[in-house]
Scaffold this motif. Structure first.
Motif, mmCIF file in Angstrom:
data_model
loop_
_atom_site.group_PDB
_atom_site.id
_atom_site.type_symbol
_atom_site.label_atom_id
_atom_site.label_comp_id
_atom_site.label_asym_id
_atom_site.label_seq_id
_atom_site.Cartn_x
_atom_site.Cartn_y
_atom_site.Cartn_z
ATOM 1 N N PRO A 1 -54.651 -31.851 -11.562
ATOM 2 C CA PRO A 1 -55.432 -30.588 -10.902
ATOM 3 C C PRO A 1 -54.347 -29.543 -10.267
ATOM 4 O O PRO A 1 -54.843 -28.470 -9.979
ATOM 5 C CB PRO A 1 -56.315 -31.063 -9.883
ATOM 6 N N LEU A 2 -53.137 -29.933 -9.931
ATOM 7 C CA LEU A 2 -52.073 -29.083 -9.459
ATOM 8 C C LEU A 2 -51.539 -28.024 -10.459
ATOM 9 O O LEU A 2 -51.614 -28.194 -11.564
ATOM 10 C CB LEU A 2 -51.059 -30.092 -9.036
ATOM 11 N N GLU A 3 -51.184 -27.099 -9.747
ATOM 12 C CA GLU A 3 -51.126 -25.724 -10.504
ATOM 13 C C GLU A 3 -50.299 -25.859 -11.642
ATOM 14 O O GLU A 3 -50.008 -25.399 -12.751
ATOM 15 C CB GLU A 3 -50.518 -24.626 -9.553
ATOM 16 N N ARG A 4 -48.842 -26.511 -11.358
ATOM 17 C CA ARG A 4 -47.866 -26.651 -12.101
ATOM 18 C C ARG A 4 -48.069 -27.427 -13.490
ATOM 19 O O ARG A 4 -47.469 -26.928 -14.543
ATOM 20 C CB ARG A 4 -46.506 -27.333 -11.300
ATOM 21 N N THR A 5 -49.063 -28.657 -13.202
ATOM 22 C CA THR A 5 -49.393 -29.292 -14.463
ATOM 23 C C THR A 5 -50.547 -28.298 -15.447
ATOM 24 O O THR A 5 -50.472 -28.184 -16.504
ATOM 25 C CB THR A 5 -50.139 -30.438 -14.043
ATOM 26 N N ARG A 6 -51.331 -27.603 -14.588
ATOM 27 C CA ARG A 6 -52.252 -26.871 -15.244
ATOM 28 C C ARG A 6 -51.583 -25.593 -16.006
ATOM 29 O O ARG A 6 -52.058 -25.164 -17.201
ATOM 30 C CB ARG A 6 -53.282 -26.034 -14.263
ATOM 31 N N GLU A 7 -50.656 -25.228 -15.421
ATOM 32 C CA GLU A 7 -49.716 -24.193 -16.181
ATOM 33 C C GLU A 7 -49.000 -24.657 -17.205
ATOM 34 O O GLU A 7 -48.860 -23.844 -18.424
ATOM 35 C CB GLU A 7 -48.927 -23.230 -15.195
ATOM 36 N N THR A 8 -48.570 -25.931 -17.290
ATOM 37 C CA THR A 8 -47.823 -26.450 -18.419
ATOM 38 C C THR A 8 -48.734 -26.635 -19.548
ATOM 39 O O THR A 8 -48.506 -26.128 -20.695
ATOM 40 C CB THR A 8 -47.051 -27.673 -17.891
ATOM 41 N N ALA A 9 -49.773 -27.120 -19.140
ATOM 42 C CA ALA A 9 -51.057 -27.413 -20.102
ATOM 43 C C ALA A 9 -51.529 -26.000 -21.133
ATOM 44 O O ALA A 9 -51.705 -26.261 -22.169
ATOM 45 C CB ALA A 9 -52.195 -28.192 -19.531
ATOM 46 N N ALA A 10 -51.467 -24.982 -20.164
ATOM 47 C CA ALA A 10 -51.819 -23.840 -20.835
ATOM 48 C C ALA A 10 -50.764 -23.262 -21.902
ATOM 49 O O ALA A 10 -51.341 -22.868 -22.792
ATOM 50 C CB ALA A 10 -52.095 -22.667 -19.728
ATOM 51 N N GLU A 11 -49.643 -23.531 -21.542
ATOM 52 C CA GLU A 11 -48.603 -23.192 -22.506
ATOM 53 C C GLU A 11 -48.642 -24.075 -23.851
ATOM 54 O O GLU A 11 -48.183 -24.030 -24.999
ATOM 55 C CB GLU A 11 -47.112 -23.212 -21.913
ATOM 56 N N ILE A 12 -48.919 -25.138 -23.578
ATOM 57 C CA ILE A 12 -48.995 -26.332 -24.612
ATOM 58 C C ILE A 12 -50.311 -25.730 -25.401
ATOM 59 O O ILE A 12 -50.562 -25.912 -26.715
ATOM 60 C CB ILE A 12 -49.245 -27.593 -24.178
ATOM 61 N N LEU A 13 -51.429 -25.519 -24.815
ATOM 62 C CA LEU A 13 -52.935 -25.289 -25.502
ATOM 63 C C LEU A 13 -52.527 -23.988 -26.462
ATOM 64 O O LEU A 13 -53.388 -24.141 -27.559
ATOM 65 C CB LEU A 13 -53.929 -25.238 -24.452
#
Length: 219
Positions: A61-73
């Motif tokens: 749920p942390l910002e840095r992982t969600r932001e990384t996931a967005a760039e992958i998605l």
């Protein structure tokens, strides 16, 4: 034999000008370099005939992982849509969050509020068995529970899981050696790297572990 692959991705570099141990603190986002790292890994996944077949993307749920996931998605969904497949959406899960650490908010370095003060170092008794927060065994256990659930849920498929260095390496070390305890200085989990673990979907046995570092040259 039916195999399930979980591709664990570590988040990209974080903007942290005060050099704090941010742990689970809110408000820590990818830096400009971190975003480029995540984009490099996203392109790598989208260009891979195996990885771009992933059918789900999870993150802590942390910002840095969600932001990384967005760039992958983004590039992954472009590939999926070109194949006539439905776009994926990010799902968060607490079990793959960063390790709990009593040093959160401390500054790396010396001086007031710094990690290396004597009163803080009293907690560091053994690098192999952390005494300053969540143990490696606890970390690996929660990641394992998540992984086994997903092996069953996505039997025969691939998924992407964006997490953090300690959960990814503690779990890998447990699978490879039978114990999650390790020397943190010897981890092989670079920023925005991919640790792909393939399981037999029926027995849950590990069939193979692969490691990729698509962002190693990103500056």
């Amino acid at each position: 034999m039916t195999a399930t692959t979980i591709n664990f991705v570590r988040h990209g570099k974080v903007e942290n000008p005060d050099h704090l141990l941010y742990e689970r603190l809110p408000g820590f986002h990818l830096s400009k370099v971190g975003k480029r790292m995540a984009q490099a890994t996203g392109r790598f996944i989208a260009d891979s005939p195996q990885l771009n077949t992933s059918v789900a993307v999870f993150s802590s749920p942390l910002e840095r992982t969600r932001e990384t996931a967005a760039e992958i998605l983004a590039p992954l969904n472009t590939v999926r849509e070109a194949r006539g497949e439905q776009a994926l959406e990010l799902v968060t899960d607490e079990r793959i969050i960063e390790a709990r650490n009593e040093f959160r908010g401390k500054r790396i370095g010396y001086g007031e509020g710094a990690l290396w003060r004597k009163d803080n170092l009293k907690l560091v008794r053994n690098l192999w068995k952390p005494s300053w927060g969540e143990t490696y065994r606890e970390i690996a256990a929660r990641v394992h529970a998540f992984a086994m659930e997903k092996v069953d849920e996505f039997a025969g498929q691939q998924i992407i899981v964006v997490s953090h260095e300690s959960p990814i390496w503690s779990y890998r070390h447990m699978l490879e050696t039978g114990r999650p305890e390790h020397n943190m200085l010897l981890r092989k989990t670079a920023l925005a790297s991919i640790t792909s673990i393939t399981f037999d979907a029926r027995s849950h046995a590990v069939l193979g572990i692969a490691y990729f570092d698509p962002a190693k040259d990103v500056r």
